[in-house]
Design a protein around this motif. Sequence first.
Motif, PDB file in Angstrom:
ATOM      1  N   THR A  80       0.273  10.651   1.620  1.00 48.84           N
ATOM      2  CA  THR A  80       0.894  11.310   0.571  1.00 48.84           C
ATOM      3  C   THR A  80       2.333  12.402   0.736  1.00 48.84           C
ATOM      4  OG1 THR A  80      -1.661  10.645  -0.154  1.00 48.84           O
ATOM      5  CG2 THR A  80      -0.249  11.020  -1.655  1.00 48.84           C
TER       6      THR A  80
ATOM      7  N   SER B   4      -4.560   2.353   9.114  1.00 45.26           N
ATOM      8  CA  SER B   4      -4.697   1.759   7.403  1.00 45.26           C
ATOM      9  C   SER B   4      -6.054   0.870   7.264  1.00 45.26           C
ATOM     10  CB  SER B   4      -3.080   1.327   6.673  1.00 45.26           C
ATOM     11  OG  SER B   4      -2.400   2.402   6.842  1.00 45.26           O
TER      12      SER B   4
ATOM     13  N   TYR C  56      -9.158   7.751  -2.743  1.00 42.75           N
ATOM     14  CA  TYR C  56      -8.553   7.718  -2.023  1.00 42.75           C
ATOM     15  C   TYR C  56      -6.656   7.408  -2.098  1.00 42.75           C
ATOM     16  CZ  TYR C  56      -5.685   4.333   0.438  1.00 42.75           C
ATOM     17  OH  TYR C  56      -4.982   2.765   1.350  1.00 42.75           O
TER      18      TYR C  56
ATOM     19  N   SER D  21      -3.163   7.183  -1.497  1.00 44.34           N
ATOM     20  CA  SER D  21      -3.023   5.463  -0.861  1.00 44.34           C
ATOM     21  C   SER D  21      -1.474   6.339  -0.308  1.00 44.34           C
ATOM     22  CB  SER D  21      -2.792   4.282  -0.601  1.00 44.34           C
ATOM     23  OG  SER D  21      -2.012   4.009  -2.361  1.00 44.34           O
ATOM     24  N   SER D  22      -0.947   5.157   0.862  1.00 42.34           N
ATOM     25  CA  SER D  22       0.319   5.643   1.488  1.00 42.34           C
ATOM     26  C   SER D  22       2.164   5.514   0.538  1.00 42.34           C
ATOM     27  CB  SER D  22       1.115   5.574   2.769  1.00 42.34           C
ATOM     28  OG  SER D  22       0.632   3.821   3.448  1.00 42.34           O
ATOM     29  N   ASN D  23       1.272   4.734  -0.495  1.00 46.49           N
ATOM     30  CA  ASN D  23       2.237   4.226  -1.460  1.00 46.49           C
ATOM     31  C   ASN D  23       2.036   5.204  -2.406  1.00 46.49           C
ATOM     32  OD1 ASN D  23       0.487   2.002  -3.195  1.00 46.49           O
ATOM     33  ND2 ASN D  23       0.407   0.954  -1.661  1.00 46.49           N
TER      34      ASN D  23
ATOM     35  N   LYS E 247      -9.253   1.652   4.450  1.00 49.01           N
ATOM     36  CA  LYS E 247      -9.420   0.105   3.647  1.00 49.01           C
ATOM     37  C   LYS E 247     -10.493  -0.176   3.892  1.00 49.01           C
ATOM     38  CE  LYS E 247      -4.379  -1.291   3.117  1.00 49.01           C
ATOM     39  NZ  LYS E 247      -3.864  -2.573   3.403  1.00 49.01           N
TER      40      LYS E 247
ATOM     41  N   ASP F 125      -3.596   9.546   2.835  1.00 51.88           N
ATOM     42  CA  ASP F 125      -2.477   8.385   3.008  1.00 51.88           C
ATOM     43  C   ASP F 125      -0.857   9.220   3.311  1.00 51.88           C
ATOM     44  OD1 ASP F 125      -2.177   6.909   5.502  1.00 51.88           O
ATOM     45  OD2 ASP F 125      -2.649   4.876   4.226  1.00 51.88           O
TER      46      ASP F 125
END
Length: 235
Positions: free
Chosen positions: A155, A41, A76, A78-80, A45, A153
């Motif tokens: 997702t 991560s 991008y 993101s994982s969230n 970033k 990431d």
Amino acid sequence: MDVENVSYSYDGVLNVIADVSLSVPEATIVGLVGPNGSGKSTLIKTMFDLLRLQSGSIRIGGHDHSSAEAKSLAMYLSSNDYLPEFLTAHEYISLLGKLFHTEVDHSQARDLFLRFSMEGRYDDLIEDYSHGMRKKTQLISALIMRRPFTVIDETLNGIDLEALQLCERKLRLLRDEGRSVLLCTHDFAVLERLADRVVFLDLGHVVSDEPTQDLIAKHGSLSEMVFNYLGSDDR
């Protein structure tokens, strides 16, 4: 996308990533794997200038990663699943189109919502979406924007099997169009099906960076490679 000799430390003492180099050539899907705390991560970033580069260099499409040119080429996920809840998906994808200076084909977006089992939800507020629907909205946005370089990431976690199969087909199409994808996931089976190469990161270092089929031939599977290494004395 090219990362060369990048290190990053949060406290100035311990490097979270240490002298990392990797590349994602055109028309390539590269997998990024590693245990929690491996630096994945932080590396991602840093690629997107969300963390200031401390050493080394990162270039996207030949441009410095912090430049407007580089940022216009890359997306991008993101994982969230944080999305602007006060917008509808229609409004959110329209906003992305303006940010990326891309003409949005809303009929295509609606079709993707249908194919991802979200028929009739394109004009609903995102705050009313489930976790899986938000994940699928992130993925659909990337399929609509079709940037030269996309980072995904984790997702793919949290979506149903049919959506996963559709997404895999769409990512192959992006590759066939000459676009590049960096896919960070713990789902090794997905990487075995999709990735041309796999980069294994652990404790901030690149453990291996090889073609996927070579790794499978050596270890039997990506999971065997990772778990055997994590259980060995080589760490």
